[in-house]
Design an enzyme around this catalytic site. Structure first.
Site, PDB file in Angstrom:
ATOM      1  N   HIS A   1      -9.698  19.690 -15.737  1.00  0.00           N
ATOM      2  CA  HIS A   1      -9.699  18.399 -16.460  1.00  0.00           C
ATOM      3  C   HIS A   1     -10.281  17.257 -15.617  1.00  0.00           C
ATOM      4  O   HIS A   1     -10.516  16.166 -16.151  1.00  0.00           O
ATOM      5  CB  HIS A   1      -8.281  18.022 -16.899  1.00  0.00           C
TER       6      HIS A   1
ATOM      7  N   ASP B   1      -8.588  29.033 -20.274  1.00  0.00           N
ATOM      8  CA  ASP B   1      -7.366  28.229 -20.373  1.00  0.00           C
ATOM      9  C   ASP B   1      -7.252  27.736 -21.819  1.00  0.00           C
ATOM     10  O   ASP B   1      -8.261  27.529 -22.491  1.00  0.00           O
ATOM     11  CB  ASP B   1      -7.485  27.034 -19.427  1.00  0.00           C
TER      12      ASP B   1
ATOM     13  N   HIS C   1      -6.489  24.954 -22.906  1.00  0.00           N
ATOM     14  CA  HIS C   1      -7.007  23.594 -23.071  1.00  0.00           C
ATOM     15  C   HIS C   1      -8.499  23.560 -22.749  1.00  0.00           C
ATOM     16  O   HIS C   1      -8.965  24.292 -21.862  1.00  0.00           O
ATOM     17  CB  HIS C   1      -6.263  22.630 -22.135  1.00  0.00           C
TER      18      HIS C   1
ATOM     19  N   ASP D   1      -2.196  29.783 -20.354  1.00  0.00           N
ATOM     20  CA  ASP D   1      -1.332  29.057 -21.286  1.00  0.00           C
ATOM     21  C   ASP D   1      -1.665  29.327 -22.754  1.00  0.00           C
ATOM     22  O   ASP D   1      -1.102  28.699 -23.651  1.00  0.00           O
ATOM     23  CB  ASP D   1      -1.342  27.541 -20.985  1.00  0.00           C
TER      24      ASP D   1
HETATM   25 ZN   LIG Z   1      -4.210  24.474 -19.826  1.00  0.00          ZN
END
Ligand SMILES: [Zn+2]
Length: 317
Positions: free
Chosen positions: A130, A167, A169, A250
């Site tokens: 991120h 991931d 996200h 995740d």
């Molecule tokens: Zn994540």
């Protein structure tokens, strides 16, 4: 059977985010315990060095990094982001954890380029995907995978790097860093909509960005189908010289931060598909980075499956 080198460091266990924070030191603790418990894979655990600042500067301007480090408190925690995402904290021991997490990738790049092993797993925290060029975000400070890509290009004359992100996200930081650079392919499968809000299929950069947004409730079979057709098929065409992985776990059905329904064993199948491409185009070279994964038991199981996949053999049932 391939040897897997694992880079890690105890400094990465010291990064503290306060009580009840999902990105906690126990995550790395269970990952290392799981790795040490694997007896039928050839694993070499090595110490992650501190990343050199000039290598980090290949992605993040030094003034930005100095600014982040200048906020490190002598005690307690400091929140780096503004509301509504004020959940990224610096603690007194943050600097070494950040530099070790990034240094693992640099050392991993050296290992695969020297031929010590074709497979590296960086068991580190804080995560990185991120982190944008000049923005700390989503528990991430330095974009470990992006710095490693740039280091490979800068120091090892690698022309084409593929970064594959599974991931749950979207890796907004990695996408932002390479949005206008078609020497790097960024391919991501992620729940959508979900934090950080980016990752629509229409975000394509110079034709080097491949986003595969998936709906809440997606299971392993559908996940793998979409991953292969929308991400891996494009990686295959790109013919990378090295593959880097943002390996978050995740998307597991037990993860508290998302709503995808992967089982632990799905991470073996996901990894095996990537290994096939690496064997075809880049002499098997894969450097994988731990990103998210917030259910401790699911994380330990999933990392184990990932390592079996990287080693290119079936786990004992
Ligand atoms: Zn994540």
């Amino acid at each position: 059977m391939e040897k897997v080198i694992v880079y890690t460091h105890s400094d990465c266990l010291l990064k503290d985010n306060g009580p009840n924070h999902p990105e906690r030191k126990e995550r790395l603790g269970v990952v290392l315990e799981a790795i040490q418990g694997i007896e039928d894979i050839d694993i070499e655990i090595k110490s992650a060095p501190l990343a050199a600042l000039e290598n980090i500067a290949l992605v993040h301007p030094q003034a930005h990094l100095s600014g982040v480090f200048s906020m490190i408190p002598t005690s307690g925690l400091v929140s780096v982001e503004q509301e509504p995402y004020a959940d990224t904290f610096l603690c007194p021991s943050s600097k070494d954890a950040i530099l070790r997490a990034c240094g693992a990738g640099i050392a991993g790049a050296q290992s695969v380029m020297q031929g010590d092993s074709k497979r590296v797993f960086c068991a580190v925290r804080p995560p990185g995907h991120h982190a944008e060029t000049t923005r700390v975000n989503g528990f991430c400070f330095v974009n470990n995978v992006a710095v490693t890509a740039r280091y490979l290009q800068d120091t090892h004359q690698i022309k084409r790097v593929a970064i594959i992100d599974f991931d749950v996200h979207h890796g907004n930081g990695t996408q932002e860093i390479f949005y206008n650079d078609n020497s790097v392919l960024y391919g991501s499968i992620h729940e959508y909509p979900l934090f950080p809000g980016t990752g629509a299929e229409t975000e394509i950069g110079l034709g080097n960005i491949f986003n595969a947004p998936i709906s809440p409730g997606t299971n392993g079979v559908d996940f793998l189908k979409i991953f292969k057709s929308k991400v891996l098929a494009n990686v295959d065409k790109f013919q990378p010289e090295v593959i880097l992985l943002s390996a978050g776990f995740d998307a597991h059905r037990r993860d508290p931060l998302a709503n995808i329904n992967l089982e632990s064993k799905d991470y073996f199948n996901i990894t095996k598909e990537i290994v096939d491409i690496a064997n075809r185009h880049c002499q098997g070279r894969i450097i994988s980075f731990l990103e998210g994964g917030y259910d401790l038991a699911a994380l330990a199981e999933s990392v184990t499956e990932h390592l079996y996949g990287l080693q290119d053999s079936q786990p004992d049932q």
